[in-house]
Design a protein around this motif. Structure first.
Motif, PDB file in Angstrom:
ATOM      1  N   ILE A  47       0.840  -1.198   0.000  1.00  0.00           N
ATOM      2  CA  ILE A  47       0.000   0.000   0.000  1.00  0.00           C
ATOM      3  C   ILE A  47       0.876   1.249   0.000  1.00  0.00           C
ATOM      4  O   ILE A  47       0.659   2.177  -0.781  1.00  0.00           O
ATOM      5  N   LYS A  48       1.863   1.267   0.871  1.00  0.00           N
ATOM      6  CA  LYS A  48       2.754   2.424   0.951  1.00  0.00           C
ATOM      7  C   LYS A  48       3.503   2.631  -0.358  1.00  0.00           C
ATOM      8  O   LYS A  48       3.671   3.770  -0.810  1.00  0.00           O
ATOM      9  N   ALA A  49       3.944   1.541  -0.992  1.00  0.00           N
ATOM     10  CA  ALA A  49       4.665   1.659  -2.263  1.00  0.00           C
ATOM     11  C   ALA A  49       3.768   2.240  -3.349  1.00  0.00           C
ATOM     12  O   ALA A  49       4.184   3.129  -4.102  1.00  0.00           O
ATOM     13  N   ILE A  50       2.526   1.770  -3.430  1.00  0.00           N
ATOM     14  CA  ILE A  50       1.577   2.289  -4.425  1.00  0.00           C
ATOM     15  C   ILE A  50       1.303   3.769  -4.159  1.00  0.00           C
ATOM     16  O   ILE A  50       1.280   4.587  -5.080  1.00  0.00           O
ATOM     17  N   MET A  51       1.117   4.112  -2.899  1.00  0.00           N
ATOM     18  CA  MET A  51       0.827   5.500  -2.565  1.00  0.00           C
ATOM     19  C   MET A  51       2.011   6.410  -2.893  1.00  0.00           C
ATOM     20  O   MET A  51       1.818   7.541  -3.343  1.00  0.00           O
ATOM     21  N   ARG A  52       3.225   5.928  -2.686  1.00  0.00           N
ATOM     22  CA  ARG A  52       4.404   6.715  -3.060  1.00  0.00           C
ATOM     23  C   ARG A  52       4.432   6.948  -4.563  1.00  0.00           C
ATOM     24  O   ARG A  52       4.696   8.053  -5.026  1.00  0.00           O
ATOM     25  N   ARG A  53       4.163   5.885  -5.328  1.00  0.00           N
ATOM     26  CA  ARG A  53       4.212   5.992  -6.794  1.00  0.00           C
ATOM     27  C   ARG A  53       3.122   6.905  -7.343  1.00  0.00           C
ATOM     28  O   ARG A  53       3.318   7.585  -8.331  1.00  0.00           O
ATOM     29  N   THR A  54       1.954   6.905  -6.717  1.00  0.00           N
ATOM     30  CA  THR A  54       0.841   7.695  -7.230  1.00  0.00           C
ATOM     31  C   THR A  54       0.803   9.101  -6.656  1.00  0.00           C
ATOM     32  O   THR A  54      -0.048   9.896  -7.043  1.00  0.00           O
ATOM     33  N   GLY A  55       1.688   9.382  -5.719  1.00  0.00           N
ATOM     34  CA  GLY A  55       1.719  10.711  -5.119  1.00  0.00           C
ATOM     35  C   GLY A  55       0.638  10.935  -4.088  1.00  0.00           C
ATOM     36  O   GLY A  55       0.381  12.059  -3.692  1.00  0.00           O
ATOM     37  N   ASN A  56      -0.005   9.858  -3.646  1.00  0.00           N
ATOM     38  CA  ASN A  56      -1.060   9.973  -2.638  1.00  0.00           C
ATOM     39  C   ASN A  56      -0.562   9.735  -1.227  1.00  0.00           C
ATOM     40  O   ASN A  56      -1.354   9.609  -0.316  1.00  0.00           O
ATOM     41  N   ALA A  57       0.751   9.647  -1.071  1.00  0.00           N
ATOM     42  CA  ALA A  57       1.306   9.382   0.250  1.00  0.00           C
ATOM     43  C   ALA A  57       1.008  10.550   1.181  1.00  0.00           C
ATOM     44  O   ALA A  57       1.042  11.707   0.781  1.00  0.00           O
ATOM     45  N   LYS A  58       0.708  10.234   2.424  1.00  0.00           N
ATOM     46  CA  LYS A  58       0.457  11.263   3.419  1.00  0.00           C
ATOM     47  C   LYS A  58       1.779  11.931   3.774  1.00  0.00           C
ATOM     48  O   LYS A  58       2.831  11.293   3.718  1.00  0.00           O
ATOM     49  N   PRO A  59       1.741  13.178   4.196  1.00  0.00           N
ATOM     50  CA  PRO A  59       2.972  13.811   4.673  1.00  0.00           C
ATOM     51  C   PRO A  59       3.529  13.040   5.857  1.00  0.00           C
ATOM     52  O   PRO A  59       2.786  12.396   6.602  1.00  0.00           O
ATOM     53  N   LYS A  60       4.829  13.125   6.048  1.00  0.00           N
ATOM     54  CA  LYS A  60       5.506  12.344   7.085  1.00  0.00           C
ATOM     55  C   LYS A  60       4.854  12.481   8.452  1.00  0.00           C
ATOM     56  O   LYS A  60       4.709  11.515   9.166  1.00  0.00           O
ATOM     57  N   GLU A  61       4.454  13.699   8.827  1.00  0.00           N
ATOM     58  CA  GLU A  61       3.908  13.890  10.169  1.00  0.00           C
ATOM     59  C   GLU A  61       2.556  13.220  10.349  1.00  0.00           C
ATOM     60  O   GLU A  61       2.116  13.016  11.461  1.00  0.00           O
ATOM     61  N   GLU A  62       1.868  12.870   9.255  1.00  0.00           N
ATOM     62  CA  GLU A  62       0.567  12.225   9.368  1.00  0.00           C
ATOM     63  C   GLU A  62       0.653  10.704   9.286  1.00  0.00           C
ATOM     64  O   GLU A  62      -0.321  10.026   9.518  1.00  0.00           O
ATOM     65  N   GLU A  63       1.792  10.155   8.914  1.00  0.00           N
ATOM     66  CA  GLU A  63       1.933   8.704   8.809  1.00  0.00           C
ATOM     67  C   GLU A  63       1.789   8.075  10.180  1.00  0.00           C
ATOM     68  O   GLU A  63       1.934   8.734  11.201  1.00  0.00           O
ATOM     69  N   ASN A  64       1.539   6.778  10.183  1.00  0.00           N
ATOM     70  CA  ASN A  64       1.487   6.077  11.452  1.00  0.00           C
ATOM     71  C   ASN A  64       2.790   6.306  12.187  1.00  0.00           C
ATOM     72  O   ASN A  64       3.869   6.131  11.619  1.00  0.00           O
ATOM     73  N   PRO A  65       2.690   6.707  13.424  1.00  0.00           N
ATOM     74  CA  PRO A  65       3.909   6.987  14.164  1.00  0.00           C
ATOM     75  C   PRO A  65       4.726   5.727  14.393  1.00  0.00           C
ATOM     76  O   PRO A  65       4.186   4.626  14.483  1.00  0.00           O
ATOM     77  N   LYS A  66       6.040   5.915  14.475  1.00  0.00           N
ATOM     78  CA  LYS A  66       6.929   4.787  14.742  1.00  0.00           C
ATOM     79  C   LYS A  66       6.885   4.415  16.219  1.00  0.00           C
ATOM     80  O   LYS A  66       7.152   3.294  16.585  1.00  0.00           O
ATOM     81  N   ILE A  67       6.553   5.403  17.064  1.00  0.00           N
ATOM     82  CA  ILE A  67       6.447   5.163  18.499  1.00  0.00           C
ATOM     83  C   ILE A  67       5.062   5.610  18.946  1.00  0.00           C
ATOM     84  O   ILE A  67       4.655   6.737  18.690  1.00  0.00           O
ATOM     85  N   VAL A  68       4.338   4.707  19.591  1.00  0.00           N
ATOM     86  CA  VAL A  68       2.993   5.004  20.076  1.00  0.00           C
ATOM     87  C   VAL A  68       3.018   4.892  21.593  1.00  0.00           C
ATOM     88  O   VAL A  68       3.521   3.908  22.139  1.00  0.00           O
ATOM     89  N   GLU A  69       2.471   5.914  22.250  1.00  0.00           N
ATOM     90  CA  GLU A  69       2.425   5.908  23.711  1.00  0.00           C
ATOM     91  C   GLU A  69       1.004   6.132  24.182  1.00  0.00           C
ATOM     92  O   GLU A  69       0.279   6.942  23.608  1.00  0.00           O
ATOM     93  N   SER A  70       0.630   5.416  25.219  1.00  0.00           N
ATOM     94  CA  SER A  70      -0.665   5.595  25.851  1.00  0.00           C
ATOM     95  C   SER A  70      -0.554   5.129  27.299  1.00  0.00           C
ATOM     96  O   SER A  70      -0.313   3.947  27.549  1.00  0.00           O
ATOM     97  N   GLY A  71      -0.685   6.065  28.205  1.00  0.00           N
ATOM     98  CA  GLY A  71      -0.563   5.720  29.616  1.00  0.00           C
ATOM     99  C   GLY A  71       0.799   5.119  29.908  1.00  0.00           C
ATOM    100  O   GLY A  71       1.833   5.715  29.607  1.00  0.00           O
ATOM    101  N   ASP A  72       0.800   3.921  30.475  1.00  0.00           N
ATOM    102  CA  ASP A  72       2.047   3.238  30.850  1.00  0.00           C
ATOM    103  C   ASP A  72       2.719   2.540  29.663  1.00  0.00           C
ATOM    104  O   ASP A  72       3.843   2.088  29.774  1.00  0.00           O
ATOM    105  N   LEU A  73       2.014   2.458  28.535  1.00  0.00           N
ATOM    106  CA  LEU A  73       2.482   1.684  27.389  1.00  0.00           C
ATOM    107  C   LEU A  73       3.229   2.556  26.379  1.00  0.00           C
ATOM    108  O   LEU A  73       2.786   3.657  26.056  1.00  0.00           O
ATOM    109  N   LYS A  74       4.358   2.043  25.909  1.00  0.00           N
ATOM    110  CA  LYS A  74       5.106   2.685  24.820  1.00  0.00           C
ATOM    111  C   LYS A  74       5.503   1.573  23.855  1.00  0.00           C
ATOM    112  O   LYS A  74       6.160   0.610  24.234  1.00  0.00           O
TER     113      LYS A  74
END
Length: 162
Positions: A47-74
Motif C-alpha cells: 500500500i505504501k509503495a503504491i501510494m508513493r508511486r501515485t503521489g497519494n502518500a500522506k505527509p511524514k507527520e501524518e503517517e502512522n507513528p513509529k512510536i505510540v504511547e498511551s498511559g504506561d504503554l510505549k
C-alpha cells in the motif's frame, strides 16, 4: 492502513493464485495483485509503495507513528520493542504483531477470526482460541497497561487508547 483502502486503490486480493488469474487481473486495471494467504505487513508495504508511486502518500507527520504511547504503554514499531513504565517487556513476534495491529487501529473491534487471519494468516490451521491465549498472555505481560486491551463480548477485542 485498512484493506478496503488497499482495494479502493485498484489492487485486488484473491485466493486465485495461478498465473493467468494474475495476468488477467493486471490487464483489467489492477495496480497490484496479491493472493491469499497474505502477510498483513506485506500488504501494508505494498500500500505504501503504491501510494508513493501515485503521489497519494500522506505527509511524514501524518503517517502512522513509529512510536505510540498511551498511559504506561510505549510501543516502538520500528525496533519492535515494548515498554511498560519505561521498562522493556519481552513479547513474542505474534504478541507484538497482535498488539501493533490493535494499537495502530485504536478502538476498532476485531473478531477472533479477523485477528487470526490478519496476524497468523489465512492458512493457519489453528483454532480461534489461539487469539484468546495470546491476548491473555499479552495482558499479563502488559501489567498495568493490560486494561487497555478490552474484550467485546460475543465479538472479539479492541484496544482503548487515551
Amino acid at each position: 492502513l485498512l484493506i478496503k483502502e488497499y482495494v479502493s486503490l485498484g489492487q485486488r486480493m484473491t485466493a486465485k493464485g495461478d498465473d493467468m488469474d494474475k495476468i488477467l487481473g493486471l490487464e483489467y486495471g489492477a495496480d497490484d495483485y496479491i493472493t491469499k494467504p497474505f502477510n498483513i505487513l506485506e500488504v501494508k508495504a505494498r500500500i505504501k509503495a503504491i501510494m508513493r508511486r501515485t503521489g497519494n502518500a500522506k505527509p511524514k507527520e501524518e503517517e502512522n507513528p513509529k512510536i505510540v504511547e498511551s498511559g504506561d504503554l510505549k510501543l516502538d514499531c520500528e525496533s519492535r520493542r515494548l515498554f511498560i513504565l519505561g521498562k522493556e517487556v519481552n513479547v513474542t513476534a505474534k504478541e507484538f504483531d497482535l498488539l501493533e495491529l490493535l494499537v495502530m487501529n485504536p478502538n476498532k473491534v476485531y473478531s477472533r477470526e479477523n485477528l487470526l487471519n490478519l496476524v497468523w494468516g489465512y492458512e493457519y490451521p489453528g483454532d480461534v482460541r489461539t487469539v484468546d491465549v495470546h491476548i491473555r498472555t499479552l495482558r499479563q505481560k502488559l501489567g498495568s497497561a493490560g486494561e487497555l486491551v478490552e474484550t467485546v463480548r460475543g465479538v472479539g477485542y479492541k484496544i482503548n487508547m487515551k
